[in-house]
Motif scaffolding. Structure first.
Motif, PDB file in Angstrom:
ATOM      1  N   PHE A   1     -63.282  41.620  60.696  1.00  0.00           N
ATOM      2  CA  PHE A   1     -62.359  40.898  62.197  1.00  0.00           C
ATOM      3  C   PHE A   1     -63.390  41.728  63.226  1.00  0.00           C
ATOM      4  CE2 PHE A   1     -59.426  41.612  65.392  1.00  0.00           C
ATOM      5  CZ  PHE A   1     -58.624  39.684  65.424  1.00  0.00           C
ATOM      6  N   VAL A   2     -63.589  42.838  62.863  1.00  0.00           N
ATOM      7  CA  VAL A   2     -65.183  43.873  64.002  1.00  0.00           C
ATOM      8  C   VAL A   2     -65.775  42.774  64.094  1.00  0.00           C
ATOM      9  CG1 VAL A   2     -66.593  45.327  64.414  1.00  0.00           C
ATOM     10  CG2 VAL A   2     -63.923  46.209  63.658  1.00  0.00           C
ATOM     11  N   TRP A   3     -66.770  42.473  63.190  1.00  0.00           N
ATOM     12  CA  TRP A   3     -67.606  41.016  63.225  1.00  0.00           C
ATOM     13  C   TRP A   3     -67.441  40.221  63.828  1.00  0.00           C
ATOM     14  CZ3 TRP A   3     -68.869  36.371  60.634  1.00  0.00           C
ATOM     15  CH2 TRP A   3     -69.981  35.885  61.033  1.00  0.00           C
ATOM     16  N   ALA A   4     -66.258  39.579  63.271  1.00  0.00           N
ATOM     17  CA  ALA A   4     -65.880  37.921  64.612  1.00  0.00           C
ATOM     18  C   ALA A   4     -65.998  38.272  65.958  1.00  0.00           C
ATOM     19  CB  ALA A   4     -64.591  38.017  63.364  1.00  0.00           C
ATOM     20  N   SER A   5     -64.888  39.542  65.676  1.00  0.00           N
ATOM     21  CA  SER A   5     -64.375  39.740  67.258  1.00  0.00           C
ATOM     22  C   SER A   5     -66.065  39.896  68.201  1.00  0.00           C
ATOM     23  CB  SER A   5     -63.647  40.958  67.514  1.00  0.00           C
ATOM     24  OG  SER A   5     -63.231  41.375  68.760  1.00  0.00           O
ATOM     25  N   VAL A   6     -66.428  40.436  67.819  1.00  0.00           N
ATOM     26  CA  VAL A   6     -67.793  41.217  68.614  1.00  0.00           C
ATOM     27  C   VAL A   6     -68.532  39.663  68.272  1.00  0.00           C
ATOM     28  CG1 VAL A   6     -70.313  42.331  68.364  1.00  0.00           C
ATOM     29  CG2 VAL A   6     -68.342  43.567  67.549  1.00  0.00           C
ATOM     30  N   ARG A   7     -68.889  38.791  68.101  1.00  0.00           N
ATOM     31  CA  ARG A   7     -69.290  37.736  68.356  1.00  0.00           C
ATOM     32  C   ARG A   7     -68.585  36.289  68.714  1.00  0.00           C
ATOM     33  NH1 ARG A   7     -72.707  34.287  64.534  1.00  0.00           N
ATOM     34  NH2 ARG A   7     -71.073  32.665  65.536  1.00  0.00           N
ATOM     35  N   ALA A   8     -67.462  37.263  69.205  1.00  0.00           N
ATOM     36  CA  ALA A   8     -67.076  36.215  70.134  1.00  0.00           C
ATOM     37  C   ALA A   8     -66.663  36.603  71.007  1.00  0.00           C
ATOM     38  CB  ALA A   8     -64.673  36.318  69.622  1.00  0.00           C
TER      39      ALA A   8
ATOM     40  N   MET B   1     -50.387  43.336  70.521  1.00  0.00           N
ATOM     41  CA  MET B   1     -51.952  43.119  71.583  1.00  0.00           C
ATOM     42  C   MET B   1     -53.083  42.388  70.914  1.00  0.00           C
ATOM     43  SD  MET B   1     -51.737  45.985  74.096  1.00  0.00           S
ATOM     44  CE  MET B   1     -51.378  47.492  73.166  1.00  0.00           C
ATOM     45  N   LEU B   2     -52.717  42.725  68.754  1.00  0.00           N
ATOM     46  CA  LEU B   2     -53.693  42.265  68.131  1.00  0.00           C
ATOM     47  C   LEU B   2     -53.751  41.042  67.906  1.00  0.00           C
ATOM     48  CD1 LEU B   2     -56.300  43.538  67.319  1.00  0.00           C
ATOM     49  CD2 LEU B   2     -55.068  44.175  64.768  1.00  0.00           C
ATOM     50  N   VAL B   3     -52.376  40.068  67.787  1.00  0.00           N
ATOM     51  CA  VAL B   3     -52.503  38.988  67.784  1.00  0.00           C
ATOM     52  C   VAL B   3     -53.283  38.200  69.279  1.00  0.00           C
ATOM     53  CG1 VAL B   3     -50.249  36.926  68.287  1.00  0.00           C
ATOM     54  CG2 VAL B   3     -50.219  38.531  66.404  1.00  0.00           C
ATOM     55  N   VAL B   4     -53.057  38.832  70.508  1.00  0.00           N
ATOM     56  CA  VAL B   4     -53.879  37.786  71.463  1.00  0.00           C
ATOM     57  C   VAL B   4     -54.899  37.835  71.552  1.00  0.00           C
ATOM     58  CG1 VAL B   4     -53.866  37.854  74.214  1.00  0.00           C
ATOM     59  CG2 VAL B   4     -51.895  38.876  72.996  1.00  0.00           C
ATOM     60  N   VAL B   5     -55.898  39.109  70.737  1.00  0.00           N
ATOM     61  CA  VAL B   5     -57.134  39.405  70.358  1.00  0.00           C
ATOM     62  C   VAL B   5     -57.192  38.276  69.483  1.00  0.00           C
ATOM     63  CG1 VAL B   5     -58.270  40.603  70.526  1.00  0.00           C
ATOM     64  CG2 VAL B   5     -57.007  42.160  71.931  1.00  0.00           C
ATOM     65  N   ALA B   6     -56.672  38.301  68.038  1.00  0.00           N
ATOM     66  CA  ALA B   6     -56.944  37.539  67.485  1.00  0.00           C
ATOM     67  C   ALA B   6     -56.678  36.097  67.937  1.00  0.00           C
ATOM     68  CB  ALA B   6     -55.890  38.063  66.277  1.00  0.00           C
TER      69      ALA B   6
ATOM     70  N   SER C   1     -60.999  35.743  59.174  1.00  0.00           N
ATOM     71  CA  SER C   1     -60.504  37.100  59.517  1.00  0.00           C
ATOM     72  C   SER C   1     -59.082  37.335  60.427  1.00  0.00           C
ATOM     73  CB  SER C   1     -61.220  37.913  60.423  1.00  0.00           C
ATOM     74  OG  SER C   1     -62.001  36.918  62.154  1.00  0.00           O
ATOM     75  N   VAL C   2     -59.033  35.941  60.566  1.00  0.00           N
ATOM     76  CA  VAL C   2     -57.593  36.366  62.425  1.00  0.00           C
ATOM     77  C   VAL C   2     -56.479  35.886  60.917  1.00  0.00           C
ATOM     78  CG1 VAL C   2     -56.413  34.727  63.799  1.00  0.00           C
ATOM     79  CG2 VAL C   2     -58.706  34.867  64.081  1.00  0.00           C
ATOM     80  N   GLY C   3     -56.204  35.345  59.724  1.00  0.00           N
ATOM     81  CA  GLY C   3     -55.480  34.791  58.834  1.00  0.00           C
ATOM     82  C   GLY C   3     -55.543  36.431  58.028  1.00  0.00           C
ATOM     83  N   LEU C   4     -55.989  37.388  57.959  1.00  0.00           N
ATOM     84  CA  LEU C   4     -55.782  38.025  56.759  1.00  0.00           C
ATOM     85  C   LEU C   4     -55.227  39.505  58.142  1.00  0.00           C
ATOM     86  CD1 LEU C   4     -58.674  38.886  55.503  1.00  0.00           C
ATOM     87  CD2 LEU C   4     -57.438  37.944  54.218  1.00  0.00           C
ATOM     88  N   VAL C   5     -55.850  39.490  59.737  1.00  0.00           N
ATOM     89  CA  VAL C   5     -55.051  40.461  60.287  1.00  0.00           C
ATOM     90  C   VAL C   5     -53.611  40.334  60.406  1.00  0.00           C
ATOM     91  CG1 VAL C   5     -55.740  41.184  62.823  1.00  0.00           C
ATOM     92  CG2 VAL C   5     -57.641  41.529  61.442  1.00  0.00           C
ATOM     93  N   THR C   6     -53.704  38.476  60.351  1.00  0.00           N
ATOM     94  CA  THR C   6     -52.035  38.161  61.467  1.00  0.00           C
ATOM     95  C   THR C   6     -50.784  38.897  59.420  1.00  0.00           C
ATOM     96  OG1 THR C   6     -53.159  36.134  62.121  1.00  0.00           O
ATOM     97  CG2 THR C   6     -50.650  36.517  61.513  1.00  0.00           C
ATOM     98  N   TRP C   7     -51.724  38.104  58.157  1.00  0.00           N
ATOM     99  CA  TRP C   7     -51.068  38.567  57.630  1.00  0.00           C
ATOM    100  C   TRP C   7     -51.113  40.863  57.901  1.00  0.00           C
ATOM    101  CZ3 TRP C   7     -53.149  42.538  53.718  1.00  0.00           C
ATOM    102  CH2 TRP C   7     -51.561  43.117  52.968  1.00  0.00           C
TER     103      TRP C   7
END
Length: 282
Positions: free
Chosen positions: A134-141, A186-191, A79-85
């Protein structure tokens, strides 16, 4: 919660802009008859995204602890790879998104109803699947067992829908290039926090070593259950006792990505050659 709100706002606004551009173009060109297949494609894309998110949430509960951590860590990294792209792609194409979508829609109109459904589905579905993952991964984190991350995401999506409607009505105008630039940063920092958490999942699954090798431990100074510890966790996925591998991966991601992101933003656009210069070059 703010980090998840940002995810919902950023991803939701992209999808809202896509929908606004498609609908506004059809209304402007007096092709209201094509609105139904467009909304059908959008509905299918949203439904598929919800199903995908539900499969991630409930399907993983049947696995063993090690399998859950391995799956969660792997999908977090993906998900981090997809969001970065997506962040880099959107920053570069924000100014040309309208023309690109209208070109696709013109082609779909000439091909029939099925092409219109597919155009809307592909345009919105990519955003929806990215968001669900990405939401699923972020909620877990950022807060397992808490409803705050999910509430943040839903509030972000709701805000994006309202902004999209205001854009469509012409009541709101902002510089989208600057908006996606700063929210992207800001999203890069979250990622980066999601990436570090994914590495921790892989360490707990015994796929990676170094789980007991802590870089530092400031839990006594910043208790995870304190209001400021919860705030740092919700915004930056901050962990007071990261492993050496987590901290290394976090730094190796966030520093070069942010440098490249802002360097790419600061590069001047090359001026177009004058006709006489082009002829001489020819």
């Amino acid at each position: 919660m703010f980090g998840n709100y940002l995810i919902g706002l950023r991803e939701g606004l992209e999808a809202s802009l896509v929908v606004c551009i498609l609908v506004a173009y059809l209304v402007k060109t007096e092709r209201r008859d094509a609105l139904r297949p467009i909304w059908l494609g959008i509905g299918i894309a949203c439904t598929l995204s919800l199903i995908f998110g539900a499969m991630l949430e409930f399907g993983s509960q049947e696995l063993t602890f090690e399998a859950q951590e391995l799956l969660g860590g792997s999908l977090s990294i993906i998900s981090v790879g997809l969001v970065t792209w997506m962040v880099f792609w959107m920053k570069r194409t924000a100014r040309h998104l309208k023309a690109e979508l209208q070109g696709r829609l013109d082609s779909a109109l000439s091909m029939g109803t099925g092409a219109l459904v597919a155009t809307a589905f592909l345009a919105v579905g990519r955003e929806g699947l990215e968001t669900a993952l990405f939401v699923w991964a972020s909620v877990r984190a950022s807060g397992e067992g808490s409803s705050a991350p999910l509430i943040g995401v839903l509030l972000g999506i709701a805000t994006a829908i309202v902004l999209g409607w205001l854009f469509y009505r012409g009541a709101l105008k902002i510089n989208l290039a600057k908006f996606f630039k700063w929210t992207g940063a800001m999203l890069v920092v979250v990622a980066a926090g999601v990436l570090a958490y994914g590495v921790h999942d892989l360490q707990e699954a015994r796929f990676l070593g170094g789980l007991d090798d802590k870089a530092f431990d400031i839990s006594s100074a910043i208790p995870p259950d304190s209001w400021y510890g919860t705030l740092l966790k919700g915004v930056f996925n901050f962990q007071p006792d990261p492993t050496v591998l987590q901290l290394s991966v976090w730094a190796l991601y966030v520093i070069p990505v942010l440098v490249l992101f802002f360097y790419d933003s600061s590069r001047p656009v090359a001026p177009k050659a004058q006709p006489s210069e082009a002829a001489q070059a020819g």
